[in-house]
Design an enzyme around this catalytic site. Structure first.
Site, PDB file in Angstrom:
ATOM      1  CD  GLN A  99      -2.711   1.445   2.363  1.00 42.37           C
ATOM      2  OE1 GLN A  99      -2.138   1.878   3.363  1.00 42.37           O
ATOM      3  NE2 GLN A  99      -4.003   1.197   2.331  1.00 42.37           N
ATOM      4  CE1 TYR A 189      -3.147   9.956   6.786  1.00 45.75           C
ATOM      5  CE2 TYR A 189      -4.091   7.907   5.972  1.00 45.75           C
ATOM      6  CZ  TYR A 189      -3.648   8.689   7.023  1.00 45.75           C
ATOM      7  OH  TYR A 189      -3.707   8.218   8.312  1.00 45.75           O
ATOM      8  N   GLY A 335     -10.254  -5.762   8.452  1.00 47.62           N
ATOM      9  CA  GLY A 335      -9.134  -5.035   9.005  1.00 47.62           C
ATOM     10  C   GLY A 335      -8.816  -5.429  10.424  1.00 47.62           C
TER      11      GLY A 335
END
Length: 383
Positions: A99, A189, A335
């Site tokens: 990632q 982000y 997750g």
């Protein structure tokens, strides 16, 4: 007996995955001075019953991260460290994507790594993110935006320089042996900042209307596919929230419908849709959640025609079966439960509960702690 949907094999890009349960990126900050370690290798190898592991966010350049000791991939030592981890994952029979992560205005100028970088904190526009409070997770550790307001960033003069950094990071990931890469387009982000009209007030080709605000992320995806072909995933969070991003509903629908439709054209490996989750929703004004809450799957899944559609955020195995059966997803990412259950898919197959209690204070490593605690020491299911 028919195999349940989440346990079937699936073709994603060039790879046949052994099940439809991926491990989402989970920042654990066990990389001292940004370099991957053997402890990190142990952590990832433990979790290779996942069909696809997405690495924790990997910094493409030195930045003042929210979490100290987040890993990077900008020099030969990084590449060697990741090569060791990737080899272990492959030997154990799983696939791993890198990632690729660029924070920009979410970086802090006083963080040690940012000071070492010797450059300002950049952003699409000179607009600071506000520090907020998590609306539901009181014990969240290591997230400075809970405590501080970030200093006003400097507007990046030429976004093409950052597109080039993403491409170089992809080349480094390829050298390290990663199967593919995932673009971190969520979390407030950099890609998320360019998409969002609240953080992007540019008047050039990179800002203004939906097409221009989408152009940065689309150019990054194009650069990544030049390295990996169809081996590129994209993680998106249309609802915003974390990182002080989020737009009015109609603008959100227009922006992400366009971006997803355009991103799907190069035939990406997958697009991961992050649903609304209260744990990722922050209050920047008391009692006012930041996220634009809406049904992400219903709003955008139909636009994904070439890539595989993954759904993430609070997806249980049972709901995953239903989503796949109803063609609302091709696969799922889980997750947080991967943090505490390294044998997660085996537990699903064997009907074992997810019963390891999380050590919240060890989610992020402390400076003086045994970093294996709360990381590689969660026990497998008992039989």
């Amino acid at each position: 007996m028919a195999t349940r949907p989440i346990l079937r094999t699936i073709q994603v890009g060039a790879h046949t995955l052994k099940n439809c349960v991926g491990m989402a990126a989970l920042t654990r900050n066990r990389a001292p001075s940004t370099y991957p370690t053997d402890l990190m290798k142990e952590y990832y190898v433990q979790r290779t019953n996942a069909a696809l592991i997405v690495s924790e966010g990997i910094l493409i350049t030195r930045q003042g991260t929210e979490w100290p000791n987040a890993p990077g991939i900008w020099d030969e030592k990084h590449i060697a460290g990741w090569k060791n981890i990737v080899a272990g994952v492959h030997e154990a029979g799983s696939k791993i994507y890198a990632q690729l992560w660029h924070l920009r205005r979410a970086a802090h100028p006083d963080a040690p790594e940012q000071k070492l970088a010797g450059v300002p904190v950049y952003a699409p526009s000179a607009i600071a993110a506000r520090g907020g409070k998590s609306s539901s997770l009181e014990n969240r550790a290591g997230v400075p935006v809970d405590e501080i307001d970030l200093s006003k960033p400097t507007a990046v003069e030429d976004p093409w320089t950052i597109v080039a950094q993403f491409k170089q990071a992809a080349l480094n990931a390829k050298q390290a042996g990663f199967d593919e890469v995932e673009l971190h387009g969520a979390g407030g982000y950099l890609v998320n900042q360019f998409l969002d009209s609240g953080s992007n007030k540019r008047t050039d080709q990179w800002g203004g209307n939906v097409e221009n605000r989408s152009s940065f992320g689309l150019e990054v995806l194009k650069a990544l596919t030049e390295v990996f072909g169809r081996g590129v995933g994209a993680k998106l969070v249309p609802g915003g929230g974390f990182g002080d991003v989020g737009m009015p509903l109609q603008e959100t629908l227009e922006t992400y419908s366009y971006f997803i439709s355009e991103a799907d054209k190069p035939n990406l490996a997958y697009i991961c849709l992050m649903r609304y989750g209260p744990k990722m929703d922050f209050e920047y004004e008391a009692g006012v959640p930041r996220a634009t809450k809406h049904d992400v799957v219903a709003s955008y899944r139909h636009l994904i025609k070439n890539a595989k559609a993954f759904v993430n955020v609070d997806v249980t195995p049972e709901e995953g079966d239903q989503l796949i059966s109803e063609s609302k997803a091709d696969a799922i990412f889980i997750g947080f439960d991967w943090v505490t259950h390294s044998d997660l898919v085996k537990r699903i197959k064997d009907g074992k509960p997810f019963d390891n209690a999380p050590a919240f204070h060890l989610l992020q490593a402390g400076q003086d702690e045994d970093w294996s605690k709360g990381y590689t020491d969660y026990p497998p299911a008992s039989y």
